[in-house]
Enzyme design. Structure first.
Site, PDB file in Angstrom:
ATOM      1  N   HIS A   1       0.707  -1.501  -0.202  1.00  0.00           N
ATOM      2  CA  HIS A   1      -0.001  -0.185   0.442  1.00  0.00           C
ATOM      3  C   HIS A   1       0.869   1.400  -0.187  1.00  0.00           C
ATOM      4  O   HIS A   1       0.324   2.748  -0.290  1.00  0.00           O
ATOM      5  CB  HIS A   1      -0.836   0.048   1.161  1.00  0.00           C
ATOM      6  CG  HIS A   1      -2.639   0.544   1.223  1.00  0.00           C
ATOM      7  ND1 HIS A   1      -1.997   2.127   0.264  1.00  0.00           N
ATOM      8  CD2 HIS A   1      -3.221   0.564   1.634  1.00  0.00           C
ATOM      9  CE1 HIS A   1      -3.586   2.112   0.548  1.00  0.00           C
ATOM     10  NE2 HIS A   1      -3.933   1.081   0.679  1.00  0.00           N
TER      11      HIS A   1
ATOM     12  N   ASP B   1      -8.068  -4.815 -18.668  1.00  0.00           N
ATOM     13  CA  ASP B   1      -8.692  -6.035 -20.313  1.00  0.00           C
ATOM     14  C   ASP B   1      -6.887  -6.673 -20.393  1.00  0.00           C
ATOM     15  O   ASP B   1      -6.009  -5.609 -20.685  1.00  0.00           O
ATOM     16  CB  ASP B   1      -9.113  -5.064 -20.961  1.00  0.00           C
ATOM     17  CG  ASP B   1      -9.452  -6.360 -22.146  1.00  0.00           C
ATOM     18  OD1 ASP B   1      -9.196  -7.316 -22.305  1.00  0.00           O
ATOM     19  OD2 ASP B   1     -10.514  -5.658 -23.120  1.00  0.00           O
TER      20      ASP B   1
END
Length: 446
Positions: free
Chosen positions: A153, A374
């Site tokens: 993070h 994608d």
């Protein structure tokens, strides 16, 4: 049939070309102790031929413009967190499963998902520091695949993580460069003056953040619950709010208000308890001028909404939505106060994980862009967040797997004793479009 996964190859994926070396400073927010954690999630894709090979090659290309991702965390002599741009790469695991994705229902049941098999195993030692990004691509017999990823993070927030993964997808689809160029510029986020004043000696450019107080660990384990909310149910509540107040409201405000209200009623806190809702606001647009497009560092800001438990339990959902909207209208003011070092409860301590049962953190994953990744075979059919704690009350607002519509609410926010009542409270709201009207709920002054 017992679900099994075989990990067949493990490697460090390094940048495909030359990258800068040296050390980069992280921002004050990046360096918060609470962000030295790992975000874990699964991406489920219906199709993909030789997915591991394609994604590994795309990762290598993406690590050229995103070269800090291939580095390692380090601390300066002053204890300031930095990135050493070593080019060592990210940990990549190839694996195969013994069934089709349809057999496991595309891991629709989040609580039963075998995370230990779909997330990457322990990487090789890298000078004592783990890679900032770790991935496992598990291919299924149907030609579908699951990507289990682990992000540090400290180097990026959810928007930054999605930006990087979308860039990997673009390289996998044959693009020669990402459509959004990555921007580092961590120095653009100023350190609050109170910390600069507190620094001893010559003022450092990036002083270490304050340490969080030690946590007292509770003796309970929060239970997981997944609640799918239909579009009709959400639109019904939005319509009723508009009719009652003359104002519009967002899907986030509706879902957060219902969750917070139902959870508070189910727990039935001791009279006088102050309950708190914390949501994470994107701070990129709050700077003047706004942060440049492509910035992928941490830039979220905790906003606190606090009220007594009895007032919240007696309030209508419309009133709770208004309470959340009032907090959202103060975002710029609260963010400016934080930057000036006069932040009160919305300051640095708000970044720390909280195990206080009366405090609920809500994170909205649906708008991060993770559902748009994608790699050449279409977007994921499911994004599965994996809880990082079973003692810090958290809820994640996302989407159910396609072709389902609406909102999926995933929570680790109530003890086992309170779970049945919490689920009953949510059902009684009629979020399927056929239940209680907002106007029929009791009203209380907040």
């Amino acid at each position: 049939m017992t679900f099994s996964v075989i990990r067949s190859a493990r490697s460090m994926v390094r940048p495909s070309g030359p990258t800068p070396s040296g050390v980069l400073d992280l921002s004050f927010i990046d360096g918060m102790p609470a962000l030295r954690t790992k975000v874990r999630a699964l991406h489920v894709f219906r199709h993909g031929q030789e997915a591991a090979k394609v994604i590994s090659e795309a990762l290598s290309k993406a690590l050229v413009p995103y070269y800090p991702m291939a580095g390692r965390l380090k601390e300066s002599s002053q204890g300031v967190l930095q990135i050493s741009c070593t080019g060592e790469g990210i940990w990549f695991v190839q694996a195969s499963a013994n069934c089709s994705l349809e057999t496991v229902n595309y891991f629709d049941n989040v609580g039963m998902t075998p995370n230990d098999k779909l997330l990457p195993d322990q990487p090789f030692e890298a000078n004592g520091m783990d890679p900032l990004v770790q991935m496992q691509v598990t291919e299924f017999t149907c030609s579908g695949f699951v990507i289990g990823f682990i992000f540090c993070h400290a180097i990026c927030d959810g928007l930054g993580m999605a930006q990087f993964l979308n860039a990997v997808g673009e390289f996998a689809r044959g693009l020669q460069q990402p459509s959004v160029a990555p921007v580092w510029l961590r120095e653009i986020i100023p350190t609050p003056p109170r910390l600069l004043r507190a620094a001893t000696g010559p003022t450092p450019r990036r002083p270490p953040p304050p340490s969080s107080p030690p946590l007292t660990m509770p003796d309970y384990k929060l239970q997981h619950a997944t609640i799918d909310i239909s579009p009709d149910g959400i639109n019904q509540l939005k319509g009723e709010f508009l009719e009652l107040t003359g104002r519009t409201c967002s899907t986030f405000e509706v879902v957060a208000a219902c969750l917070w209200s139902c959870r508070t009623r189910a727990i039935d806190f001791k009279r006088g308890t102050q309950v708190k809702l914390v949501y994470l606001a994107n701070g990129r647009h709050l700077f003047n001028p706004p942060l440049p497009k492509g910035f992928y560092g941490n830039c979220f800001f905790p906003i606190n909404v606090t009220v007594s438990s009895e007032a919240l339990s007696q309030a209508s959902i419309a009133e709770v939505i208004k309470l959340i909207q009032e907090a959202r209208s103060r975002e710029l003011i609260e963010f400016t106060k934080w930057l000036d070092g006069d932040s009160g409860e919305a300051g640095a301590d708000s970044y720390a994980p909280s195990v206080i049962y009366s405090r609920l953190v809500v994170s909205e994953w649906g708008r991060l862009g993770l559902n748009q990744v994608d790699y050449g075979w279409g977007r994921p059919v499911h994004l599965v967040p994996i809880e990082g704690s079973t003692i810090a009350p958290v809820a994640i607002i996302g989407y159910p797997p396609t072709p389902k519509k609406g909102i999926r609410l995933m929570t680790w926010s109530v003890k086992g004793a309170h779970l049945p009542c919490f689920l009953e409270q949510m059902m009684n709201l009629g979020l399927d479009g056929s239940g209680v009207s907002l106007g029929l709920l009791r009203s209380a002054s907040l």
